[in-house]
Every structure is written in structure tokens, then in C-alpha cells.
Design a protein around this motif. Structure first.
Motif, PDB file in Angstrom:
ATOM      1  N   GLN A   1       1.559   6.487  -7.037  1.00  0.00           N
ATOM      2  CA  GLN A   1       0.466   7.388  -7.423  1.00  0.00           C
ATOM      3  C   GLN A   1       0.918   8.847  -7.318  1.00  0.00           C
ATOM      4  N   ARG A   2       1.676   9.155  -6.286  1.00  0.00           N
ATOM      5  CA  ARG A   2       2.185  10.524  -6.113  1.00  0.00           C
ATOM      6  C   ARG A   2       3.160  10.868  -7.235  1.00  0.00           C
ATOM      7  N   ILE A   3       4.017   9.932  -7.605  1.00  0.00           N
ATOM      8  CA  ILE A   3       4.942  10.150  -8.727  1.00  0.00           C
ATOM      9  C   ILE A   3       4.145  10.432  -9.999  1.00  0.00           C
ATOM     10  N   HIS A   4       3.086   9.660 -10.185  1.00  0.00           N
ATOM     11  CA  HIS A   4       2.238   9.844 -11.366  1.00  0.00           C
ATOM     12  C   HIS A   4       1.618  11.240 -11.375  1.00  0.00           C
ATOM     13  N   GLU A   5       1.137  11.692 -10.236  1.00  0.00           N
ATOM     14  CA  GLU A   5       0.546  13.028 -10.136  1.00  0.00           C
ATOM     15  C   GLU A   5       1.580  14.105 -10.446  1.00  0.00           C
ATOM     16  N   LEU A   6       2.773  13.965  -9.876  1.00  0.00           N
ATOM     17  CA  LEU A   6       3.830  14.954 -10.118  1.00  0.00           C
ATOM     18  C   LEU A   6       4.257  14.961 -11.577  1.00  0.00           C
TER      19      LEU A   6
ATOM     20  N   LEU B   1       0.827  -1.213   0.000  1.00  0.00           N
ATOM     21  CA  LEU B   1       0.000   0.000   0.000  1.00  0.00           C
ATOM     22  C   LEU B   1       0.857   1.256   0.000  1.00  0.00           C
ATOM     23  N   ASN B   2       1.985   1.240   0.717  1.00  0.00           N
ATOM     24  CA  ASN B   2       2.889   2.397   0.726  1.00  0.00           C
ATOM     25  C   ASN B   2       3.518   2.623  -0.639  1.00  0.00           C
ATOM     26  N   ILE B   3       3.957   1.554  -1.274  1.00  0.00           N
ATOM     27  CA  ILE B   3       4.561   1.674  -2.609  1.00  0.00           C
ATOM     28  C   ILE B   3       3.531   2.195  -3.600  1.00  0.00           C
ATOM     29  N   ARG B   4       2.323   1.648  -3.522  1.00  0.00           N
ATOM     30  CA  ARG B   4       1.262   2.088  -4.426  1.00  0.00           C
ATOM     31  C   ARG B   4       0.973   3.577  -4.241  1.00  0.00           C
ATOM     32  N   LYS B   5       0.914   4.023  -3.007  1.00  0.00           N
ATOM     33  CA  LYS B   5       0.659   5.431  -2.709  1.00  0.00           C
ATOM     34  C   LYS B   5       1.787   6.314  -3.263  1.00  0.00           C
ATOM     35  N   GLN B   6       3.027   5.873  -3.104  1.00  0.00           N
ATOM     36  CA  GLN B   6       4.166   6.648  -3.591  1.00  0.00           C
ATOM     37  C   GLN B   6       4.176   6.718  -5.117  1.00  0.00           C
TER      38      GLN B   6
ATOM     39  N   ALA C   1       5.188   9.499 -16.416  1.00  0.00           N
ATOM     40  CA  ALA C   1       3.770   9.180 -16.260  1.00  0.00           C
ATOM     41  C   ALA C   1       3.465   7.803 -16.837  1.00  0.00           C
ATOM     42  N   ALA C   2       4.038   7.491 -17.974  1.00  0.00           N
ATOM     43  CA  ALA C   2       3.806   6.189 -18.594  1.00  0.00           C
ATOM     44  C   ALA C   2       4.356   5.055 -17.737  1.00  0.00           C
ATOM     45  N   ILE C   3       5.561   5.237 -17.210  1.00  0.00           N
ATOM     46  CA  ILE C   3       6.174   4.227 -16.352  1.00  0.00           C
ATOM     47  C   ILE C   3       5.365   4.040 -15.086  1.00  0.00           C
ATOM     48  N   SER C   4       4.938   5.140 -14.473  1.00  0.00           N
ATOM     49  CA  SER C   4       4.164   5.015 -13.242  1.00  0.00           C
ATOM     50  C   SER C   4       2.806   4.370 -13.509  1.00  0.00           C
ATOM     51  N   ASN C   5       2.239   4.602 -14.680  1.00  0.00           N
ATOM     52  CA  ASN C   5       0.993   3.929 -15.065  1.00  0.00           C
ATOM     53  C   ASN C   5       1.174   2.425 -15.128  1.00  0.00           C
ATOM     54  N   VAL C   6       2.260   2.012 -15.738  1.00  0.00           N
ATOM     55  CA  VAL C   6       2.556   0.576 -15.852  1.00  0.00           C
ATOM     56  C   VAL C   6       2.700  -0.054 -14.466  1.00  0.00           C
ATOM     57  N   ILE C   7       3.423   0.623 -13.589  1.00  0.00           N
ATOM     58  CA  ILE C   7       3.616   0.102 -12.232  1.00  0.00           C
ATOM     59  C   ILE C   7       2.291   0.038 -11.481  1.00  0.00           C
ATOM     60  N   LEU C   8       1.490   1.080 -11.582  1.00  0.00           N
ATOM     61  CA  LEU C   8       0.193   1.106 -10.901  1.00  0.00           C
ATOM     62  C   LEU C   8      -0.722  -0.004 -11.387  1.00  0.00           C
ATOM     63  N   GLU C   9      -0.708  -0.277 -12.676  1.00  0.00           N
ATOM     64  CA  GLU C   9      -1.543  -1.346 -13.216  1.00  0.00           C
ATOM     65  C   GLU C   9      -1.082  -2.705 -12.703  1.00  0.00           C
ATOM     66  N   GLU C  10       0.222  -2.887 -12.537  1.00  0.00           N
ATOM     67  CA  GLU C  10       0.741  -4.155 -12.050  1.00  0.00           C
ATOM     68  C   GLU C  10       0.475  -4.350 -10.564  1.00  0.00           C
ATOM     69  N   LEU C  11       0.367  -3.255  -9.819  1.00  0.00           N
ATOM     70  CA  LEU C  11       0.084  -3.359  -8.395  1.00  0.00           C
ATOM     71  C   LEU C  11      -1.386  -3.615  -8.221  1.00  0.00           C
TER      72      LEU C  11
END
Length: 107
Positions: free
Chosen positions: A82-87, A75-80, A97-107
Motif C-alpha cells: 500500500q505504501r509503494i502504491h501511495e509513493l 499484513l506487513n506485506i500488504r501495508k508495504q 501503481a498498476a503492479i501494486s494494484n494487482v498485488i493488493l487485489e490478490e492479497l
């Protein structure tokens, strides 16, 4: 966190550590929302037996989390991320943004 979501996450991370029978009962009652009576009848055990097994499973899953903290870390990694994606979205950093999207989808 909502009780159902918490139980589902705990089961996702630690469910394999339960016995096959415990997994079956837990999935039926908690994840599939079957009644204790339905599960008891299907398995040929008492309603109280099903209830007790669910309580033991909840305790075991909570104990695993208390020792290993895998759900908390997830949950902490997912939250972080998401914050990277927002920034990244704010600064128009498309690749980040694309990389963080990929990570978020995998989580």
C-alpha cells in the motif's frame, strides 16, 4: 485489529488445520454469526459443547499464528505494498501503481 477480522484472517490461513467438524462449527458460529444454541441443536450437542469447541479452535488458530506468523507477514506485506502504491501515485509512476494494484487485489 477488530476481533472478527482477526478471527477471520486466522481461519483463512489456518482453518484447514482444524478437523472437518471444528471447521463446520467455527464457520457457523464465528463467520456466519449463528447462535451457539442454533448450532448445538443442528449438530445434536450441547450449547456448552459448541462454546468449548469455539474456544479450543480460537486457541489452536492463535497457537498456529504464534508459531508461523503467516497473518502477521501477510499484513506487513500488504501495508508495504500500500505504501509503494501511495509513493507511486505521488510520483506518477503509472507502471508501479498498476503492479501494486494487482498485488493488493490478490492479497
Amino acid at each position: 485489529m477488530e476481533k472478527f477480522v482477526e478471527r477471520a484472517l486466522l481461519y483463512d490461513f489456518y482453518g484447514e488445520l482444524l478437523t472437518t467438524r471444528q471447521q463446520q462449527v467455527y464457520e457457523d458460529v464465528v463467520l456466519e454469526d449463528c447462535s451457539l444454541s442454533e448450532v448445538a441443536e443442528d449438530l445434536g450437542i450441547s450449547r456448552q459443547g459448541v462454546h468449548d469447541m469455539i474456544k479450543r479452535c480460537d486457541k489452536a488458530l492463535s497457537d498456529y499464528e504464534e508459531k508461523l506468523h503467516l497473518v502477521e507477514k501477510f499484513l506487513n506485506i500488504r501495508k508495504q505494498v500500500q505504501r509503494i502504491h501511495e509513493l507511486a501515485a505521488e510520483s506518477h509512476a503509472d507502471e508501479i501503481a498498476a503492479i501494486s494494484n494487482v498485488i493488493l487485489e490478490e492479497l
